[in-house]
Design a protein around this motif. Sequence first.
Motif: not given
Length: 160
Positions: A67-73
């Motif tokens: 969902n794109g909420t992970r902090k690490d890119p």
Amino acid sequence: KGSSSTSSSLSTTTTTLQRIKSSSCSTVSIQRTIPTAFSVPSSSSSSNSESVPAPLKLKNLLESEMNGTRKDPTPILLPCCYDGLTARLVARNGFEATFMTGFGVSGANGYPDTQLVSFGEMMNAAMTVAEGLSSAAFEMNRESGVVRSSIPCIADGDTG
């Protein structure tokens, strides 16, 4: 089943087992030392994201990636492990998760990756990997003083 007492960071649990000899049963008492780091966290520490059980950690990690909420890119890296040593190396080097590879287990047993490893051998390897991850978490807890659960592991179950 037994009694439990706690001292500093370890708890000792007494387990009673029954051993069958011929037609009579005898009782044996066994002492096991279990790190308290693996006990259920108290309500005061349950808000700590580090103490989340490994299966829930994996679910949260994958959901945050999707969902794109992970902090690490960077992409999620899952290095392979196939025994207790490789599991410990992965855990102690800061990876978020790992997976147990059927190819690695086959190779460590001297077989090609052609499904020659039995279910029992794969199950034993999975238990060894899980113990390696748990012991690495316990060591890191002892060193840092922060209670963490072990990292999640996805097991390749095609063999066995």
